[in-house]
Design a protein around this motif. Structure first.
Motif, PDB file in Angstrom:
ATOM      1  N   GLN A 121     -78.773  24.846  -7.696  1.00  0.00           N
ATOM      2  CA  GLN A 121     -77.622  25.629  -7.607  1.00  0.00           C
ATOM      3  C   GLN A 121     -77.643  26.323  -6.365  1.00  0.00           C
ATOM      4  O   GLN A 121     -76.656  26.673  -5.557  1.00  0.00           O
ATOM      5  CB  GLN A 121     -78.237  26.737  -8.451  1.00  0.00           C
ATOM      6  N   ALA A 122     -78.781  26.237  -5.536  1.00  0.00           N
ATOM      7  CA  ALA A 122     -78.811  27.081  -4.236  1.00  0.00           C
ATOM      8  C   ALA A 122     -78.022  25.940  -3.271  1.00  0.00           C
ATOM      9  O   ALA A 122     -77.276  26.682  -2.406  1.00  0.00           O
ATOM     10  CB  ALA A 122     -80.234  27.066  -3.664  1.00  0.00           C
ATOM     11  N   ILE A 123     -78.218  24.744  -3.435  1.00  0.00           N
ATOM     12  CA  ILE A 123     -77.530  23.788  -2.466  1.00  0.00           C
ATOM     13  C   ILE A 123     -75.821  23.993  -2.819  1.00  0.00           C
ATOM     14  O   ILE A 123     -75.120  24.110  -1.687  1.00  0.00           O
ATOM     15  CB  ILE A 123     -77.874  22.352  -2.793  1.00  0.00           C
ATOM     16  N   ALA A 124     -75.575  24.080  -4.157  1.00  0.00           N
ATOM     17  CA  ALA A 124     -74.219  24.322  -4.163  1.00  0.00           C
ATOM     18  C   ALA A 124     -73.906  25.698  -3.634  1.00  0.00           C
ATOM     19  O   ALA A 124     -72.527  25.817  -3.242  1.00  0.00           O
ATOM     20  CB  ALA A 124     -74.005  24.327  -5.868  1.00  0.00           C
ATOM     21  N   ASP A 125     -74.486  26.554  -3.510  1.00  0.00           N
ATOM     22  CA  ASP A 125     -74.111  28.044  -2.898  1.00  0.00           C
ATOM     23  C   ASP A 125     -74.320  27.886  -1.489  1.00  0.00           C
ATOM     24  O   ASP A 125     -74.421  28.906  -0.864  1.00  0.00           O
ATOM     25  CB  ASP A 125     -75.063  28.982  -3.529  1.00  0.00           C
ATOM     26  N   GLY A 126     -74.803  26.647  -0.952  1.00  0.00           N
ATOM     27  CA  GLY A 126     -74.906  26.582   0.635  1.00  0.00           C
ATOM     28  C   GLY A 126     -76.043  26.507   1.272  1.00  0.00           C
ATOM     29  O   GLY A 126     -76.392  26.615   2.588  1.00  0.00           O
ATOM     30  N   VAL A 144     -73.154  21.648  -9.573  1.00  0.00           N
ATOM     31  CA  VAL A 144     -74.776  21.868  -9.667  1.00  0.00           C
ATOM     32  C   VAL A 144     -75.297  20.598 -10.509  1.00  0.00           C
ATOM     33  O   VAL A 144     -76.513  20.172 -10.107  1.00  0.00           O
ATOM     34  CB  VAL A 144     -74.687  23.183 -10.438  1.00  0.00           C
ATOM     35  N   GLU A 145     -74.640  20.085 -11.451  1.00  0.00           N
ATOM     36  CA  GLU A 145     -74.997  19.002 -12.152  1.00  0.00           C
ATOM     37  C   GLU A 145     -75.357  17.956 -11.210  1.00  0.00           C
ATOM     38  O   GLU A 145     -76.437  17.246 -11.564  1.00  0.00           O
ATOM     39  CB  GLU A 145     -74.191  18.617 -13.244  1.00  0.00           C
ATOM     40  N   GLN A 146     -74.383  17.415 -10.749  1.00  0.00           N
ATOM     41  CA  GLN A 146     -74.301  16.254  -9.587  1.00  0.00           C
ATOM     42  C   GLN A 146     -75.547  16.426  -8.930  1.00  0.00           C
ATOM     43  O   GLN A 146     -76.238  15.402  -8.543  1.00  0.00           O
ATOM     44  CB  GLN A 146     -72.981  16.279  -9.098  1.00  0.00           C
ATOM     45  N   ILE A 147     -75.657  17.591  -8.345  1.00  0.00           N
ATOM     46  CA  ILE A 147     -76.861  17.906  -7.401  1.00  0.00           C
ATOM     47  C   ILE A 147     -78.085  17.839  -8.070  1.00  0.00           C
ATOM     48  O   ILE A 147     -79.020  16.746  -7.657  1.00  0.00           O
ATOM     49  CB  ILE A 147     -76.587  19.146  -6.701  1.00  0.00           C
ATOM     50  N   ASP A 148     -78.278  18.098  -9.246  1.00  0.00           N
ATOM     51  CA  ASP A 148     -79.448  18.151  -9.818  1.00  0.00           C
ATOM     52  C   ASP A 148     -80.033  16.724 -10.176  1.00  0.00           C
ATOM     53  O   ASP A 148     -80.918  16.539 -10.454  1.00  0.00           O
ATOM     54  CB  ASP A 148     -79.349  19.296 -11.234  1.00  0.00           C
ATOM     55  N   HIS A 149     -78.742  15.895 -10.600  1.00  0.00           N
ATOM     56  CA  HIS A 149     -78.919  14.555 -10.964  1.00  0.00           C
ATOM     57  C   HIS A 149     -79.649  13.705  -9.787  1.00  0.00           C
ATOM     58  O   HIS A 149     -80.214  12.839  -9.896  1.00  0.00           O
ATOM     59  CB  HIS A 149     -77.746  13.802 -11.351  1.00  0.00           C
ATOM     60  N   ILE A 150     -79.332  14.076  -8.555  1.00  0.00           N
ATOM     61  CA  ILE A 150     -79.807  13.515  -7.590  1.00  0.00           C
ATOM     62  C   ILE A 150     -81.270  13.925  -7.040  1.00  0.00           C
ATOM     63  O   ILE A 150     -82.138  12.995  -6.615  1.00  0.00           O
ATOM     64  CB  ILE A 150     -79.032  13.876  -6.146  1.00  0.00           C
TER      65      ILE A 150
END
Ligand code: SF4
Ligand code: SF4
Ligand code: SF4
Ligand code: SF4
Lengths: 364, 188, 744
Positions: free
Chosen positions: B65-70, B40-46
């Motif tokens: 978070q949502a991306i991490a959940d798919g 989630v952190e990694q996605i958030d950083h993008i």
């Protein structure tokens, strides 16, 4: 009134890719002439066939890929590839061999990888290996040098032989291959390899007529041809089209390997000179291994690349299944180029080591 | 005897090999270990951190978070194709084009308050997700341009519509050498 | 340091130099312009002095439009050490201070002082500092700074900063290399003004105390070498080094490498290896500044190329437009397919965007080449020949950089040390595929920079967002706490009802305490106080009967609220007018509709302006707190049904808190407005589906009827009331306008 806007530098050296390629082609001419002298018109015919095939293939594919094919053709790279392949093929090999080979080189090895500059493998050598593996018989039918051949042949003979397999007078290829001593001729390398395996010593082997030249151990034809390519290669060096690194390190590596082994047992292992001037070592060192696209691009890398090719050639020649090995060695090292390049990056000004910066550092 | 010896050698050799490879692997695992943030952190950083909510989530982090959940990766208009590409790399999926249901990629903008019209209602302050608006009740408000993410959220709440979204001007230092796009009118 | 001072000196004593890797040998073409002495130029009519001409910060302008300035008068000043002032290049009048095309590859307009010359060229009073040796260093530095001197060779780094190092200086290197083809301005300067350059070096030596001064000049300028040798004869410490001609020997890092074999560390400065480098032009300017007090207002510019008929070097005033120099050198644009003027040399210079670009302090050359002199763009695929790597003076792998830059693999490009590229152009010069390599690097570099900035910004945004989230949660907690306390207090009060007076007092105290706490919490949480009436209502409702005093202040601010509302009304009216205006322009509906809309808007405008008028009159009137309620209720029948029903309920709510009436009314107004807006939008949307009805809708009688009563009531009506009406009217106008728009 709109002013011209361009990014610097605004000046450019007057040598483009086409010129570079033309220079290389020019440098091949002495070698090609000598090859023709020794092996007859077959070489020229092969070159003609290859060039036509290459240009047609390249144009067709570029057209398919919707590229500006006129401009791409002007870079002469296809012509050069075709020539390199053609001179590696036995002069009287059937016409379809060279056509298939050239098509393979241009279409598969070069264009399917993205065209000039993107191919991983040297197109001419990849095609050569493909042909050698697919058509071993046709690809090993070398003629005896003209002065040793039992039957002479002229241009028409050559043309007929290439297209029909028989000369004008009806001699078959096998007949054409017969030397004056009535034995089917093989290349010097072949000869040495077979006779060594038959239990002859190296020094006995080179008594045969094919090695009847000034310096003992050298095939007449191949040494002269090598000399021709050497001249061309030196010309390229002088013109700064190629760097000294690859040829030098490659020849040196081969020389040293051969020297060591012949010192170990001069009966079993041919001399260094024999290795350097037989087969396609010289043309390989100056024209094939130096192909910019598929060779290493750093100076240190080039030395490693060249040396490794030299060593591979020696290994394959002595212990491998094929008498000549340039193509295999070059292809093997082509695969290693990204790795070599990566680990031989020059030290940039102001940096204390060539070490890769860690990712975090690069971002900071 | 010789048979037993042969078996012994074989076993020893295999054991030795196993030991060597095992230690190499172990060493490599330690040496080349990748320190990684939770996904989630990694996605958030993008994600661009505009916090505009155009993705349908109340901010970038929830979307991460949502991306991490798919969830799909192509719902963030401010990030545009560049962000989608990076997300695709990270998630190991195909990059697709921006889902236009969530908006389209636009030039970067910042909010600007026409200060003489501002009535000091503080509504924009409450709307701004990054506290980029400065002001107090009944005082003139102003946008801290450097902090403004251009999320557009302050425009609607303003009762007197005195907030404009202005495109960020190109400056010589942020110029990207796009020689061919220098407008003709500047040239003439 | 492997290259210690003594070794270097020993090698230099033997006339030996080092070499740098790579390099190219482009045709020099210097004889075009170096045959004639530096010429003078007439003063141009208009000069455009860019405010920021160096690396650092720009100064504050201290002149105004219309002001008369004298030659050499400072136009900016600043206390910032990185600021360098600019000066009026001639006497005249400041015609404008505005953005003007800049001498930058982007040509983006930059703040520029435009001066109209009076052709008298009258100097301001000059203060030379001839006895500089007896002056404190700081004074000399100040003189250099005040003269506006920044590096004249490359990027324009402020000279005074470079001249006040914190460490010992081994070498002061004077760069007279001028390795770019065509350019000869330093060459001519050295030939003609060697003496003055030496004086400048003297001043620098006084400031820097270097152990040795190395003056590097390329060996293709024998005359310049000789002139400098003669000028420096008396100083054994000044050493003229004839450097082999090779591009880019004049690069700062390359020259250091050639002369001392030291390498400036990546991301470091020459000072880190005990070296300071100045350009000969800078030395000349320093001597001008110190010995005659003249600021940097002119410089030698080479005007050359085959498209100018009289190529030469010229003394150009800073700020002269390029056109002026070209005209003087007989520029013939017909020799070019497209006008093409390069500022700087052919290797690193940039195309100017038009001929109004001014000369700045770093402009050393203006090149107008014919089409045959420059390369056409004919990019082909990279054949990985690595001719570029062989040419790169900093041992990069340009082909890899190119590959990664083109593929936008920016971090890989950085891995290959993209930022060590000095953009010399040697790689692109030799590339047989004519790839504009440097252009790719520049794009990649600026993209990386922008990306990093964005990254920083987004990190900051994330941080701020998270802080805010945390704060909002804290606030929510605080509010819950407040409610809980209030509820408890009430409960206590209920329980103690009927008990004795003491209990009552206790209850009151508890309430007060709860209230106070609530207020405290609210203040603590620092939400904007006007967390809107919601909060006030919340706070007021439970304590309605007891806490009257708390709401009293609102009555006092009532009149200011009115002002606020007036502002809203004004804004609305403005917007309505604007919208109506746009609809007037854009709408191509039947003319009746147009008229209708216009009339309506006019009416609205009338009304609003009237309301404003009355308001200003009544500003000082005391507000009757009881009035708003009935009036606020009145609009009910006047409003369009859909909008009113909701707003009425809101308005009636105001009755419950009569004391805070004015505030509530404001809320009501805002809500009504919001409703109206939404309604209007909705209506507009439905309008889209039923296109037949635009006329009927626009002519909606209710709209008119709503206005009549308002007008009649105007005399006695309360302000808030009018505001609401205004909002409604505005909404109407907007709706109408929108409708008209949509229907078109
Ligand atoms: S759409 Fe807005 S809130 Fe959602 S991830 Fe993108 S920037 Fe963040
Ligand atoms: S100022 Fe407005 S546009 Fe900018 S971040 Fe805040 S809410 Fe978004
Ligand atoms: S010089 Fe040009 S073609 Fe050759 S490797 Fe470099 S970029 Fe590629
Ligand atoms: S422009 Fe950069 S990469 Fe190219 S030669 Fe110069 S320093 Fe090397």
């Amino acid at each position: 009134m709109k002013f011209r806007l361009a990014s610097s530098p605004h000046q450019h050296i007057r040598r483009d890719t086409g010129q570079v390629m033309r220079l290389v082609i020019l440098a091949m001419i002495p070698g090609v002439l000598l090859q023709t002298w020794f092996f007859g018109w077959g070489t020229v015919i092969q070159i003609g066939l290859a060039v036509v095939t290459a240009v047609v293939t390249e144009a067709a594919i570029l057209e398919l890929r919707k590229r500006d094919f006129e401009r791409a053709l002007k870079d002469y790279s296809a012509v050069l590839t075709a020539m390199l392949l053609a001179v590696s093929i036995p002069p009287f090999a059937p016409w379809w061999v060279v056509v298939i080979g050239t098509f393979f080189a241009i279409c598969i090895v070069k264009q399917l990888y993205g065209g000039l500059g993107f191919n991983v493998f040297n197109p001419a050598m990849a095609a050569y290996v493909m042909l050698l593996v697919s058509f071993p018989v046709q690809m090993t039918q070398w003629l005896p040098p003209v002065n040793l051949a039992q039957y002479s042949h002229n241009f028409m003979d050559a043309l007929q032989a290439v297209f029909t397999g028989f000369s004008v007078e009806g001699f078959s290829l096998a007949q054409l291959k017969t030397g004056i001593d009535g034995v089917t001729m093989a290349t010097p390398l072949d000869t040495v390899k077979t006779s060594l395996s038959q239990g002859f010593t190296y020094s006995e082997t080179i008594e045969r007529p094919i090695f009847d030249s000034v310096i003992p151990g050298l095939g007449v034809a191949s040494s002269w041809i090598s000399l021709g390519y050497l001249i061309g290669g030196l010309y390229l060096l002088k013109q700064k089209v190629i760097n000294w690194h690859i040829p030098t390190s490659m020849l040196a590596a081969l020389f040293i390997c051969a020297l060591i082994m012949s010192l170990v047992d001069s009966d079993l292992y041919p001399s260094s000179i024999f290795h350097l001037f037989n087969g396609s070592i010289i043309i390989g060192a100056f024209f094939i291994a130096t192909d910019p696209v598929s060779a290493s691009t750093t100076n240190k890398g080039r030395i490693i690349f060249g040396a490794a090719i030299g060593i591979w050639v020696y290994l394959i020649r002595e212990w491998g299944g094929y008498p000549d090995a340039i193509a295999f060695a070059v292809l093997i090292m082509n695969m290693a180029v990204p790795l070599i390049d990566y680990y031989t990056r020059p030290r940039t000004y102001g940096h204390t080591s060539t070490k890769r910066k860690t990712k975090n550092k690069a971002q900071s | 005897m010789s048979l037993g010896f042969a078996i012994l050698t074989a076993l020893l050799a295999i054991g030795l090999l196993a030991l060597i490879f095992g230690s190499i692997l172990g060493f490599a695992a330690v040496k080349f270990k990748v320190e990684s943030d939770p996904l989630v952190e990694q996605i958030d950083h993008i994600l661009p951190q505009t916090q505009c909510g155009q993705c349908g989530y109340p901010g970038c982090k929830p979307y991460a978070q949502a991306i991490a959940d798919g969830d799909e990766i192509n719902k963030c208009p401010p990030g545009g194709d560049a962000t989608i590409k990076k997300l695709a790399d990270l998630m190991g999926v195909e990059a697709k084009s921006l889902d236009s249901a969530h908006g389209t990629e636009d030039v970067k903008k910042v909010a600007f308050i026409r200060e003489d019209e501002c009535i000091g209602c503080t509504k924009c302050i409450q709307a701004c997700p990054v506290d980029a608006i400065l002001g107090a009740a009944k005082q003139m408000h102003t946008v801290i341009t450097d902090e403004c993410t251009g999320c557009d959220l302050c425009v609607d709440p303003c009762p007197v519509d005195c907030i404009d979204m202005l495109p960020v001007k190109d400056s010589a230092s942020s110029w990207r050498w796009d020689i061919n796009t220098i407008p003709i009118k500047q040239v003439g | 340091m492997p290259n210690n001072y003594d070794d270097i000196i020993e090698k230099l004593d033997n006339n030996q130099l080092w070499d740098f890797p790579g390099g190219v040998f482009p045709a020099e073409r210097k004889t075009l312009s170096n045959q004639t002495p530096i010429g003078k130029l007439p003063i141009p009519e208009r000069l455009f002095v860019t405010v920021k001409q160096h690396i650092g910060v720009e100064g504050h302008l201290i002149v105004e439009v219309g002001q008369k300035v004298l030659k050499g008068q400072a136009l900016t000043k600043s206390m910032n050490p990185f600021a360098v002032p600019i000066h009026a290049p001639t006497s005249g009048e400041v015609a404008a201070i505005q953005k003007h095309v800049s001498a930058h590859p982007s040509g983006l307009p930059e703040m520029t002082v435009e001066i109209i010359s009076d052709q008298q060229d009258k100097w301001i009073q000059l203060n030379p500092l001839i006895d500089y040796q007896s002056q404190p260093k700081i004074k000399v530095l100040a003189a250099i700074c005040d003269a506006g001197i920044s590096g004249m060779g490359g990027a324009g780094f402020p000279t005074h900063i470079k001249s006040s190092p914190k460490k010992d200086v081994d070498f002061l290197i004077i760069n007279g290399i001028e390795c770019e083809p065509y350019i000869t301005s330093d060459d001519r300067l050295m030939r003609e003004h060697a003496w003055q350059i030496r004086q400048g070096i003297d001043v620098l030596c006084h400031l820097l105390k270097p152990k040795q001064v190395l003056i590097g000049i390329e060996n293709n300028k024998p005359e310049a070498i000789e002139a400098m040798q003669v000028a420096c004869r008396e100083n054994p410490n000044y050493r003229i080094c004839s450097v082999p001609t090779k591009y880019p020997a004049g690069g700062e890092k390359q020259l250091i490498q050639v002369l001392t074999n030291r390498e400036v560390p990546a991301k470091g400065l020459p000072m880190d290896v005990g070296i300071i480098m100045h350009n000969v032009g800078t030395c000349f300017a320093i001597s001008d500044a110190v010995f005659s007090g003249k600021p940097l207002i002119s410089r030698v510019v080479t005007v050359t190329g085959e498209a100018v008929e009289k190529p030469s070097n010229l003394w150009a005033l800073i700020g002269s437009p390029v056109a002026h120099l070209l005209a003087h050198s007989d520029y013939n644009p017909k020799l070019q397919k497209q006008p093409n003027v390069i500022m700087g040399g052919p290797m690193m210079g940039f195309n100017v965007i038009n001929d109004k670009v001014p000369v700045i302090k770093t402009t050393n050359c203006i090149l107008a080449p014919t089409d045959t002199e420059i390369s056409s763009n004919n990019e082909q695929a990279c054949i990985r020949c690595s001719a570029c790597a062989d040419a790169c003076p900093v041992s990069l792998l340009p082909q890899q950089l190119f590959w990664h830059s083109k593929a936008k693999e920016l971090d890989k490009a950085q891995d290959y040390n993209l930022f060590d590229c000095i953009e010399c152009g040697a790689c692109a010069y030799v590339c047989p595929s004519e790839i504009p390599l440097v252009h790719y690097y520049r794009i990649a570099k600026s993209e990386i920079r922008v990306e990093q900035e964005e990254k920083q910004k987004s990190d900051k945004a994330r941080e701020r967002f998270e802080k805010r989230e945390a704060r909002l949660i804290a606030e929510q907690h605080a509010r819950d706490e407040k409610h809980r306390l209030a509820a408890e207090a009430r409960k206590q009060a209920m329980e103690s009802k009927g008990n004795n007076a003491k209990d009552k007092i206790a209850a009151a105290l508890a309430r007060a305490k709860a209230k106070k706490q609530a207020v405290n919490i609210e203040e603590e949480t620092s939400v904007s106080k006007a967390d809107l009436a919601n909060d006030v209502i919340e706070a007021a409702a439970p304590n309605e009967t007891t806490e009257a005093s708390a709401t009293q202040p609102t009555t006092k601010v009532a009149s200011s609220n009115q002002r606020v509302q007036a502002a809203i009304a004004r804004a609305k009216a403005k917007k309505a007018a604007a919208e109506a205006a746009t609809s007037n322009v854009e709408v191509e509906v039947p003319s009746e509709v147009e008229v209708e809309v216009e009339v309506e808007v006019e009416k609205n405008n009338d009304k609003v302006s009237e309301s404003i008028k009355t308001e200003t009159q009544s500003k000082n009137q005391s507000v009757n707190a009881k009035e708003p309620a009935p009036h606020a209720a009145k609009p009910e029948p006047l409003k369009p049904e859909s909008a009113s029903s909701e707003s009425v309920s809101e308005v009636t709510a105001t009755k419950t808190a009569t004391i805070a009436a004015s505030k509530k009314a404001r809320i009501a107004a805002a809500v009504a407005k919001a409703k109206a807006k939404r309604e209007a939008q909705k209506a507009a949307e439905t309008e889209q589906t039923s296109k037949e009805a635009p006329l009927a809708e626009v002519e909606d009688p209710k709209t008119d009827s709503s206005q009549e009563p308002v007008k009649t009531q105007e005399q006695q009506i309360d302000m808030k009331k009018r505001k609401i009406a205004a909002a409604v009217a505005k909404a109407k106008a907007k709706k109408a306008a929108e409708k008209a728009d949509k229907s078109s």
